[in-house]
Design a protein around this motif. Structure first.
Motif, PDB file in Angstrom:
ATOM      1  N   CYS A 158       3.423  17.418   6.318  1.00  0.00           N
ATOM      2  CA  CYS A 158       4.514  18.367   6.546  1.00  0.00           C
ATOM      3  C   CYS A 158       5.319  18.589   5.268  1.00  0.00           C
ATOM      4  N   ASP A 159       5.664  17.501   4.587  1.00  0.00           N
ATOM      5  CA  ASP A 159       6.456  17.617   3.363  1.00  0.00           C
ATOM      6  C   ASP A 159       5.678  18.334   2.268  1.00  0.00           C
ATOM      7  N   LEU A 160       4.370  18.099   2.215  1.00  0.00           N
ATOM      8  CA  LEU A 160       3.544  18.780   1.227  1.00  0.00           C
ATOM      9  C   LEU A 160       3.468  20.269   1.539  1.00  0.00           C
ATOM     10  N   GLY A 161       3.238  20.593   2.800  1.00  0.00           N
ATOM     11  CA  GLY A 161       3.158  21.995   3.196  1.00  0.00           C
ATOM     12  C   GLY A 161       4.459  22.744   3.001  1.00  0.00           C
ATOM     13  N   ALA A 162       5.575  22.040   3.178  1.00  0.00           N
ATOM     14  CA  ALA A 162       6.890  22.681   3.033  1.00  0.00           C
ATOM     15  C   ALA A 162       7.344  22.749   1.583  1.00  0.00           C
ATOM     16  N   GLY A 163       6.568  22.181   0.670  1.00  0.00           N
ATOM     17  CA  GLY A 163       6.946  22.211  -0.741  1.00  0.00           C
ATOM     18  C   GLY A 163       7.972  21.172  -1.121  1.00  0.00           C
ATOM     19  N   GLU A 164       8.198  20.179  -0.253  1.00  0.00           N
ATOM     20  CA  GLU A 164       9.133  19.114  -0.583  1.00  0.00           C
ATOM     21  C   GLU A 164       8.583  18.199  -1.668  1.00  0.00           C
ATOM     22  N   VAL A 165       7.273  18.051  -1.722  1.00  0.00           N
ATOM     23  CA  VAL A 165       6.597  17.273  -2.754  1.00  0.00           C
ATOM     24  C   VAL A 165       5.425  18.097  -3.276  1.00  0.00           C
ATOM     25  N   ASP A 166       4.949  17.745  -4.464  1.00  0.00           N
ATOM     26  CA  ASP A 166       3.851  18.482  -5.090  1.00  0.00           C
ATOM     27  C   ASP A 166       2.489  17.862  -4.815  1.00  0.00           C
ATOM     28  N   VAL A 167       2.458  16.545  -4.667  1.00  0.00           N
ATOM     29  CA  VAL A 167       1.207  15.821  -4.480  1.00  0.00           C
ATOM     30  C   VAL A 167       1.544  14.525  -3.750  1.00  0.00           C
ATOM     31  N   VAL A 168       0.623  14.039  -2.923  1.00  0.00           N
ATOM     32  CA  VAL A 168       0.884  12.823  -2.157  1.00  0.00           C
ATOM     33  C   VAL A 168      -0.260  11.832  -2.322  1.00  0.00           C
ATOM     34  N   VAL A 169       0.079  10.556  -2.164  1.00  0.00           N
ATOM     35  CA  VAL A 169      -0.915   9.487  -2.146  1.00  0.00           C
ATOM     36  C   VAL A 169      -1.240   9.175  -0.695  1.00  0.00           C
ATOM     37  N   LEU A 170      -2.528   9.148  -0.373  1.00  0.00           N
ATOM     38  CA  LEU A 170      -2.943   8.855   0.993  1.00  0.00           C
ATOM     39  C   LEU A 170      -4.084   7.849   0.976  1.00  0.00           C
ATOM     40  N   ARG A 171      -3.959   6.815   1.783  1.00  0.00           N
ATOM     41  CA  ARG A 171      -5.039   5.851   1.967  1.00  0.00           C
ATOM     42  C   ARG A 171      -5.834   6.245   3.212  1.00  0.00           C
ATOM     43  N   GLY A 172      -7.150   6.144   3.114  1.00  0.00           N
ATOM     44  CA  GLY A 172      -8.005   6.508   4.233  1.00  0.00           C
ATOM     45  C   GLY A 172      -8.808   7.752   3.922  1.00  0.00           C
ATOM     46  N   LEU A 181     -10.138 -11.390   3.083  1.00  0.00           N
ATOM     47  CA  LEU A 181     -10.913 -10.882   4.210  1.00  0.00           C
ATOM     48  C   LEU A 181     -12.337 -10.588   3.759  1.00  0.00           C
ATOM     49  N   VAL A 182     -13.303 -11.125   4.472  1.00  0.00           N
ATOM     50  CA  VAL A 182     -14.723 -10.969   4.134  1.00  0.00           C
ATOM     51  C   VAL A 182     -15.355  -9.946   5.080  1.00  0.00           C
ATOM     52  N   GLY A 183     -16.212  -9.103   4.531  1.00  0.00           N
ATOM     53  CA  GLY A 183     -16.985  -8.178   5.362  1.00  0.00           C
ATOM     54  C   GLY A 183     -16.243  -6.945   5.814  1.00  0.00           C
ATOM     55  N   ALA A 184     -15.081  -6.676   5.232  1.00  0.00           N
ATOM     56  CA  ALA A 184     -14.288  -5.517   5.657  1.00  0.00           C
ATOM     57  C   ALA A 184     -14.682  -4.271   4.866  1.00  0.00           C
ATOM     58  N   PRO A 185     -14.650  -3.102   5.492  1.00  0.00           N
ATOM     59  CA  PRO A 185     -14.879  -1.866   4.743  1.00  0.00           C
ATOM     60  C   PRO A 185     -13.727  -1.625   3.773  1.00  0.00           C
ATOM     61  N   SER A 186     -14.025  -0.988   2.666  1.00  0.00           N
ATOM     62  CA  SER A 186     -12.979  -0.707   1.675  1.00  0.00           C
ATOM     63  C   SER A 186     -12.105   0.451   2.143  1.00  0.00           C
ATOM     64  N   VAL A 187     -10.969   0.614   1.468  1.00  0.00           N
ATOM     65  CA  VAL A 187     -10.007   1.664   1.792  1.00  0.00           C
ATOM     66  C   VAL A 187      -9.991   2.697   0.660  1.00  0.00           C
ATOM     67  N   PRO A 188     -10.418   3.932   0.914  1.00  0.00           N
ATOM     68  CA  PRO A 188     -10.318   4.952  -0.132  1.00  0.00           C
ATOM     69  C   PRO A 188      -8.869   5.358  -0.375  1.00  0.00           C
ATOM     70  N   VAL A 189      -8.513   5.507  -1.644  1.00  0.00           N
ATOM     71  CA  VAL A 189      -7.171   5.964  -2.020  1.00  0.00           C
ATOM     72  C   VAL A 189      -7.330   7.325  -2.687  1.00  0.00           C
ATOM     73  N   ARG A 190      -6.584   8.317  -2.185  1.00  0.00           N
ATOM     74  CA  ARG A 190      -6.755   9.686  -2.668  1.00  0.00           C
ATOM     75  C   ARG A 190      -5.411  10.336  -2.971  1.00  0.00           C
ATOM     76  N   LEU A 191      -5.451  11.357  -3.808  1.00  0.00           N
ATOM     77  CA  LEU A 191      -4.318  12.260  -4.005  1.00  0.00           C
ATOM     78  C   LEU A 191      -4.618  13.551  -3.269  1.00  0.00           C
ATOM     79  N   LEU A 192      -3.614  14.089  -2.570  1.00  0.00           N
ATOM     80  CA  LEU A 192      -3.771  15.350  -1.859  1.00  0.00           C
ATOM     81  C   LEU A 192      -2.723  16.346  -2.338  1.00  0.00           C
ATOM     82  N   TYR A 193      -3.151  17.603  -2.445  1.00  0.00           N
ATOM     83  CA  TYR A 193      -2.216  18.663  -2.812  1.00  0.00           C
ATOM     84  C   TYR A 193      -2.674  19.966  -2.181  1.00  0.00           C
ATOM     85  N   ARG A 194      -1.789  20.950  -2.164  1.00  0.00           N
ATOM     86  CA  ARG A 194      -2.093  22.235  -1.544  1.00  0.00           C
ATOM     87  C   ARG A 194      -3.118  23.003  -2.361  1.00  0.00           C
TER      88      ARG A 194
END
Length: 303
Positions: free
Chosen positions: A133-147, A253-266
């Motif tokens: 929501c904040d990205l779409g509204a222009g409150e921020v330019d880019v966000v960090v998202l895990r997953g 923790l053994v045997g766990a799937p990794s967590v992708p870390v990404r940047l998202l922007y409009r």
């Protein structure tokens, strides 16, 4: 100046660096808002002018040749100088970086420092209740998202993958363990942040999937539920810092799937300042050591 240099345009360099950053023609075409065939032709034009192959053919994801990797460094410097010159004509010298819970360390510090040194701009960090929501509204330019969730209308740049660390109540018998297996967590109630949490029950194989889910909507609530021993959880290794919570024990923790870390922007907002931040972010991601956690909860850098 050589004839080849005179025939190279900024659009050629922009196209090549975007493909190299995303490691994908599809994602780069979305960022630049041109068709994929047009983007491919532009990169091929650059290779023709330079009389070298910059991108290995038929590689998935995109791989650069040795010449391509050397050229990328120089192309980024040229674009950086150009973007700085363009930015100097504007009063907008701030980039707003949004996050939901705990910025990845040390990536965030490396990326911000590199960006600010290269551009003389400032990064403002903002904790967002609703990243999209904040990205779409222009409150921020880019966000960090895990997953790895797909979010329509946004472009994602993959930075790195993180290991997971188990989080249990300090008063739980599990707190004395040297390590836990991913499947063991599935045998216990699981605390899930339903908004932007990186651990969800469907990440387990069906026969090991948690049967009881305790939900919350933010990281602070998640910590308190784990502390109270209402369930167990898992966090990315960069979140598992010393003193995260005195009532929560962090266990390798053994045997766990990794967590992708990404940047998202409009999609419609790849302006020069944002492009420079993306370059700094990807560069920092390639250089940062991978964090993990010792049984005592002390963080260290994995070799």
């Amino acid at each position: 100046m050589s004839a080849a240099a005179m025939n190279v345009e900024m659009r050629h360099l922009r196209a090549f660096t975007s493909v190299a950053t995303h490691r994908s023609f599809t994602m780069a075409s979305r960022e630049l808002m041109i068709t994929q065939p047009a983007l491919t032709r532009t990169v091929q034009q650059l290779e023709t002018v330079l009389q070298v192959r910059l991108i290995a053919r038929n590689a998935r994801p995109v791989e650069l040749t040795d010449v391509g990797r050397r050229f990328l460094e120089r192309a980024r410097r040229v674009l950086a100088e150009f973007d700085r010159a363009m930015a100097a004509t504007s009063d907008e010298r701030e980039l707003r970086l949004g996050f939901h819970w705990v910025l990845p360390h040390p990536w965030a510090q490396l990326a911000i420092e590199r960006f600010e040194q290269a551009t003389a701009a400032t990064v403002t960090v903002s904790r967002c209740a609703d990243l999209v929501c904040d990205l779409g509204a222009g409150e921020v330019d880019v966000v960090v998202l895990r997953g790895a969730r797909a979010l329509p209308g946004l472009t994602a740049v993959h930075l790195f993958d993180e290991d997971r660390v188990a989080a249990v109540s300090a008063r739980s018998p599990l707190a004395a363990r040297q390590e836990l297996h991913w499947d063991e967590l599935g045998e216990r109630p699981l605390v899930v942040n339903t908004v932007y949490g990186s651990t969800q029950p469907e990440q387990w194989a069906p026969r090991h999937r948690p049967q009881r889910i305790v939900t919350c909507s933010n990281f602070d609530e998640w910590l308190e539920l784990v502390r109270a021993d209402h369930g167990v959880g898992a966090v990315p290794a960069s979140v598992a810092r010393p003193g995260l919570h005195p009532g929560v024990a962090l266990i390798p923790l053994v045997g766990a799937p990794s967590v992708p870390v990404r940047l998202l922007y409009r999609l419609h907002q790849p302006d020069p300042l944002l492009r420079r931040f993306l370059d700094a972010a990807v560069s920092a991601a390639h250089e940062q050591p991978a964090p993990t956690v010792m049984p005592s909860g002390r963080s260290y850098q994995r070799a």
